[in-house]
Design an enzyme around this catalytic site. Structure first.
Site, mmCIF file in Angstrom:
data_model
loop_
_atom_site.group_PDB
_atom_site.id
_atom_site.type_symbol
_atom_site.label_atom_id
_atom_site.label_comp_id
_atom_site.label_asym_id
_atom_site.label_seq_id
_atom_site.Cartn_x
_atom_site.Cartn_y
_atom_site.Cartn_z
ATOM 1 C CB SER A 94 -0.960 -0.024 1.187
ATOM 2 O OG SER A 94 -1.879 1.031 1.120
ATOM 3 C CG ASP A 231 -3.172 3.592 -1.830
ATOM 4 O OD1 ASP A 231 -3.855 3.484 -2.874
ATOM 5 O OD2 ASP A 231 -3.293 2.798 -0.879
ATOM 6 C CG ASP A 233 -3.058 -1.072 -2.697
ATOM 7 O OD1 ASP A 233 -2.912 0.016 -2.118
ATOM 8 O OD2 ASP A 233 -3.855 -1.945 -2.308
ATOM 9 C CG ASP A 235 -6.609 0.213 -1.128
ATOM 10 O OD1 ASP A 235 -5.740 1.110 -1.052
ATOM 11 O OD2 ASP A 235 -6.699 -0.710 -0.287
#
Length: 460
Positions: A94, A231, A233, A235
């Site tokens: 993340s 961010d 990844d 999400d």
């Protein structure tokens, strides 16, 4: 610190995420899943391809077919796997630095719950294994990104963003191309910004002053209506107005819920209090921080038009919303919906994004974090404030009289001034989060900085 499995999956130092450890967690996950196909995606960290290969090898050995989705955003991976009735593992850390990485696990119905988390940990403790008659087979899913793009083009319509000039802060977001493809398909003019081949740990919930300055400068230099990003990844969203001012994630959540005509909102206790001041939401449920708690709250809401969002902006859709076209549920944190919905809502109202935000109740938040903390020391510090009223009063003496506390997640302190300070250690990283609320953006930032300095004085 050993890798830790918690609310956001497994996270740890890359050097400690060995092939054996990864295999043990993959096998543990697969023993609790009634599914024979695993979709695998990854972010753009240098370590992610090798870890994804370890995930694939372990799943094949467990007799599970593997679909390699390559570099793909977490919500796009979840959309693909759930649509196919398969499980998924996303290789990502993340927003944390590149020397760390992790795994996020998805059941065929969506994110793992706290009950699933306990079952995975129990299976890991015994090094549980599937015993297949034959190894699994591997394949690829080249259409996964296209499916995710089509989701939003079909829902909002091809001209939904026509006339807008949008900057895409690309950095090392795995969805940087996906964002541009969606914006272009919706009619916007896009300007790519700050592409990086080196991984940059962008935390959309705590944007640093240097980045905030860059965002404002880009808006001025390129005549932008907004800058969007995510961010690592994808999400969690990041969206600015035309002045480069970052719109907080929970404000994006409120605007998105309004456009979708949601009747019930589920959000963590750290979110902006304005959600409870808007009459159009029939019910608001406050939860602990983390998408599994938000999802559990959405499930408890029953068969209603329910949505969830976090203070970081990750948005979860729990019903079929009717826009230009239908938008099916996606009960996992998504970055694109809370970017697109506020932009579309502003355009439909003939307003700038800044004017749309200004029409909301005057409640402002600020957030930051202390990194590389001693987690044991942080836990002792916070428990002391929770358990000892005198210590709590002394620590917060400079913030005003305490009107109340909330222990839903960490320690939230409400002051008689109407201001709020919320302290919480991260559940899966050596970080300590500080949240603040006040009647103006400047004051919220001041309260947060004062609280951060006070906490740093204890933990540093």
């Amino acid at each position: 610190m050993a890798p830790k499995f918690g609310t956001s999956g497994l996270r740890g130092l890359v050097t400690e995420l060995t092939p054996d450890l990864v295999a043990d967690y993959v096998h543990a996950f697969l023993t609790i899943v009634d599914c024979d196909t695993l979709f695998v995606g990854r972010d753009l960290r240098p370590s992610s391809p090798d870890i994804a290969a370890s995930v694939t090898d372990a799943a094949l050995q467990a007799g599970v077919d593997v679909v390699d989705c390559g570099a793909l955003g977490t919500p796009a991976l979840a959309l693909t796997s759930m649509g196919a009735g398969g499980a998924a593992i996303m290789v990502t850390g993340s927003h944390i630095p590149a020397d760390r990485n992790g795994l996020k696990f998805y059941l065929p119905g969506g994110e793992v719950s706290k009950t699933d988390e306990a079952a995975i940990n129990a299976a890991f403790a015994t090094r549980a294994r599937r015993t297949p008659p034959v190894p699994g087979k591997s394949g690829k899913a080249p259409g996964a990104e296209a499916t995710y793009v089509a989701r939003y083009v079909d829902a909002f319509g091809p001209g939904a963003l026509k006339g807008l000039r949008l900057g895409v802060y690309r950095h090392s977001s795995v969805a940087r191309d996906t964002m541009q493809n969606i914006f272009a398909a919706l009619g916007a003019d896009t300007v790519p910004l700050a592409h990086s081949e080196t991984f940059i740990p962008v935390d959309t919930e705590a944007v640093d002053p240097h980045t905030r300055g860059q965002l404002a400068q880009w808006c001025a230099d390129h005549g932008l209506d907004a800058v969007a990003s995510t961010d690592g990844d994808a999400d969690r969203p990041m969206l600015t107005d035309a002045n480069g001012q970052v719109v907080p994630g929970d404000v994006l959540g409120v605007l998105t819920a309004r456009l979708l005509k949601a009747r019930h909102v589920v959000t963590p206790v750290s979110s902006n209090d304005m959600v409870r001041r808007l009459p159009e939401f029939g019910a608001v449920t406050l939860t602990r921080i983390g998408s599994p708690f938000v999802i559990a709250g959405m499930q408890e809401a029953g068969n209603v038009d329910v949505v969830g969002f976090e203070a970081n902006g990750g948005f979860l859709l729990g019903f079929t919303a009717q826009l230009t076209g239908p938008l099916a549920p996606l009960p996992t944190r998504d970055c694109m919906l809370p970017i697109l919905a506020p932009l579309v809502a502003a355009k439909q109202a003939g307003l700038t994004l800044a004017d749309l935000v200004a029409g909301l109740p005057p409640c402002f938040t600020a957030a930051d974090r202390l990194q590389e903390i001693d987690r044991d020391k942080a836990a002792h510090f916070l428990s002391g404030l929770i358990d000892d009223p005198d210590r709590r009063a002394a620590f917060f003496a400079g913030f005003g009289p305490i009107a109340g506390t909330d222990l839903t997640d960490g320690l939230r302190v409400d002051f008689s001034t109407g201001e709020v300070v919320h302290l919480r250690p991260s559940g899966n990283a050596p970080e300590f989060r500080i949240y603040a609320q006040a009647g103006s953006a400047a004051r919220a930032q001041e309260v947060m900085q004062n609280a951060r300095a006070a906490v740093a004085g204890v933990l540093s």
